[in-house]
Design a protein around this motif. Sequence first.
Motif, PDB file in Angstrom:
ATOM      1  N   VAL B 184       0.889  -1.170   0.000  1.00 40.16           N
ATOM      2  CA  VAL B 184       0.000   0.000   0.000  1.00 40.16           C
ATOM      3  C   VAL B 184       0.923   1.215   0.000  1.00 40.16           C
ATOM      4  O   VAL B 184       1.838   1.301   0.845  1.00 40.16           O
ATOM      5  CB  VAL B 184      -0.925   0.025   1.229  1.00 40.16           C
ATOM      6  CG1 VAL B 184      -1.831   1.258   1.185  1.00 40.16           C
ATOM      7  CG2 VAL B 184      -1.745  -1.254   1.324  1.00 40.16           C
ATOM      8  N   ALA B 185       0.725   2.123  -0.950  1.00 42.47           N
ATOM      9  CA  ALA B 185       1.584   3.306  -1.066  1.00 42.47           C
ATOM     10  C   ALA B 185       0.734   4.490  -1.507  1.00 42.47           C
ATOM     11  O   ALA B 185      -0.461   4.338  -1.768  1.00 42.47           O
ATOM     12  CB  ALA B 185       2.725   3.037  -2.051  1.00 42.47           C
ATOM     13  N   GLY B 186       1.368   5.665  -1.583  1.00 47.32           N
ATOM     14  CA  GLY B 186       0.595   6.896  -1.716  1.00 47.32           C
ATOM     15  C   GLY B 186       0.519   7.543  -3.083  1.00 47.32           C
ATOM     16  O   GLY B 186       0.120   8.702  -3.185  1.00 47.32           O
ATOM     17  N   SER B 187       0.885   6.818  -4.146  1.00 51.59           N
ATOM     18  CA  SER B 187       0.695   7.378  -5.489  1.00 51.59           C
ATOM     19  C   SER B 187       0.787   6.243  -6.499  1.00 51.59           C
ATOM     20  O   SER B 187       1.336   5.169  -6.211  1.00 51.59           O
ATOM     21  CB  SER B 187       1.758   8.439  -5.809  1.00 51.59           C
ATOM     22  OG  SER B 187       3.018   7.823  -6.031  1.00 51.59           O
ATOM     23  N   ALA B 188       0.259   6.508  -7.692  1.00 52.89           N
ATOM     24  CA  ALA B 188       0.336   5.510  -8.760  1.00 52.89           C
ATOM     25  C   ALA B 188       1.792   5.251  -9.130  1.00 52.89           C
ATOM     26  O   ALA B 188       2.186   4.107  -9.400  1.00 52.89           O
ATOM     27  CB  ALA B 188      -0.453   5.991  -9.975  1.00 52.89           C
ATOM     28  N   GLU B 189       2.606   6.291  -9.108  1.00 51.52           N
ATOM     29  CA  GLU B 189       4.017   6.144  -9.464  1.00 51.52           C
ATOM     30  C   GLU B 189       4.743   5.275  -8.425  1.00 51.52           C
ATOM     31  O   GLU B 189       5.524   4.387  -8.777  1.00 51.52           O
ATOM     32  CB  GLU B 189       4.670   7.535  -9.569  1.00 51.52           C
ATOM     33  CG  GLU B 189       6.173   7.538  -9.725  1.00 51.52           C
ATOM     34  CD  GLU B 189       6.686   6.684 -10.887  1.00 51.52           C
ATOM     35  OE1 GLU B 189       5.923   6.447 -11.850  1.00 51.52           O
ATOM     36  OE2 GLU B 189       7.854   6.229 -10.808  1.00 51.52           O
TER      37      GLU B 189
END
Lengths: 363, 363
Positions: B184-189
């Motif tokens: 789980v991370a905070g951007s599409a990139e």
Amino acid sequence: MSEQTNRCYRLRRRPEGAVVRDTDLEFREEAVPDTGPGQALIRTLLLSVDPTNRPWMSDIRSYIAPVAIGSVMRGIGIGEVVASRRDDLSPGDLVFGFTGWQDYTLSDDATDEVPFAVLPSPLPAPLGAFLGVLGHTGITAYLGLEDIGRPQPGETMVVSGAAGAVGSVAGQLGKVRGARVVGVAGSAEKCRHVVEDLGFDACVDYKAADWVAQIDAATPDGVDVDFENVGGPVMDHVVSRMNVGGRVVLCGMISEYAGYHSAAGWQGQFEILQVLLQRVLMKGFIVLDHGERFPEAVGHLADLLIQGRLTYRETVVDGLENARDALNALFRGENTGKMLVKVSDPSDRTLAREGAAGVVAAT
Amino acid sequence: MSEQTNRCYRLRRRPEGAVVRDTDLEFREEAVPDTGPGQALIRTLLLSVDPTNRPWMSDIRSYIAPVAIGSVMRGIGIGEVVASRRDDLSPGDLVFGFTGWQDYTLSDDATDEVPFAVLPSPLPAPLGAFLGVLGHTGITAYLGLEDIGRPQPGETMVVSGAAGAVGSVAGQLGKVRGARVVGVAGSAEKCRHVVEDLGFDACVDYKAADWVAQIDAATPDGVDVDFENVGGPVMDHVVSRMNVGGRVVLCGMISEYAGYHSAAGWQGQFEILQVLLQRVLMKGFIVLDHGERFPEAVGHLADLLIQGRLTYRETVVDGLENARDALNALFRGENTGKMLVKVSDPSDRTLAREGAAGVVAAT
């Protein structure tokens, strides 16, 4: 009660909050089923009323499937075998298991998910003990402490629901292990019982205005073990006081069961950051996972009971027709010790065999 | 930077929320201290910027005392010994330890709470690796998985902060152990990086409107291990999907650090009832408890790095004067991989000894 009639509760609707009589859980009279091959008919003597009965009625992810709408309410009880067409159960046997909330249940050796256990004869303790201190609640306290809590001499252990069936045993076992034990209960009278009769070092009435200060004063060295039966703001505060390496036995959460997934929900800010910062171990515990260890646990508890190092109380409600009210009373904290419903008396044959140790309430 | 001046940050006020430049953390120029007997002077080369820096500034119960008002900000870094009046440290040595947020620190063999560790020579990896994949964050990932998470082949492991210093290593180690790993991370990139460069099976952008459905779709068999670096609503949802016997490595809670004990606080309803019902083990983990096992951990991580089974990234901010902004950027999730501040270059002497493996950013 007629021998022809099986009084039973069927779940009509999933309750929201407290159980509404008949609307949620209908009390009905049905025919007693015939006893087929491989089956035994069991008459319920004592029904155990447990906090976990309430989430069983809700459609939530749990350790056991929810009671299906239209089914007889699930319940643990003690019964007497009154007819049998199987070799392992004989009329007059006293058995422990999932009797359901009803007068009669059929045990089937091919389909029972959890088999009934025959109680020892002669009985070493009054019948109610096998639903409490020597039953699933006592075993919960014992194994939860052995496996997760492990209080050491000189450590501080907090027990919520301290006057209840699990908490009262957990706290006494904590004293046996040499810990300082602080209970939390819901009235001054319960707190008196917890300290004077059960031997806890202190007990805090969580309904008192200054309960936070009382917990702080009772745990000057912080908290090493939280035996948690309740949840909510008291748990929040206790966890905020955990020492490094503390353990939380997550055994019950009665404050959450009725309102879970409702708008009310948990309003506290759970102190999970302290679980991280103090390297606390928190583990959920469900006694039904540990069936193979019940004999070990019961043996240990029975020894302590015989030695007088363990005491217990019961709140016995008379009559199956009052079971719903008993459950709601449990959620209002009106019981002290194990909440039981007396459904019927053992037969003369069983009473003669077991002597006076039939349905006798504890002191 | 003058050799005569020690630029440093002193804590003036405990921040509320993000760190306010100078008002909270003042950037000052002070004299470089003299090197007394038993002391060594260390010049900071690289400073590690970690989420835990922020709670160090707050007066909360933690695993380490809060930084005192007026003191130099605590920080982990790598430095070069530039003067020494002790036998175990020589000029030119590269060392790892609590350098503080400053150009120069004195290490004193009589009073250092945590001794500086001399890095191996020649360096087996670029300098930044010793603050990341081979440093405290990589060790955190390794020991947290070994001791608590223990993902098994075929199990599903979720890692929050998946593009961060700890999460990126934890997820790769989960893959090495044979688990299905969902980040789980905070951007599409970041999610692209996590899947394509780090080899996770899937990654969910928690800023996407349908993050809940994305997590559900990525964990069709539920969740066995949650390696938790963030907390908040995402953790809440992941814990609600834990399987029986699941484990939560409670390693970090960056979503809580800045707002803890503020009115904002944790707004979610933590799914603690599922911790009980699914018999989940949750345990807080602080790497500083396990100093004696750092060599074991670093050896294991270095092997994987050399084998090409572990990769890492760094976000390097240039200049000590930008350290506060780097910390605030970390809390806004602007980094990928380890967040570092480059403070100064190694001396020519050290560079000659170590070859090209000086201050080199990872790929």
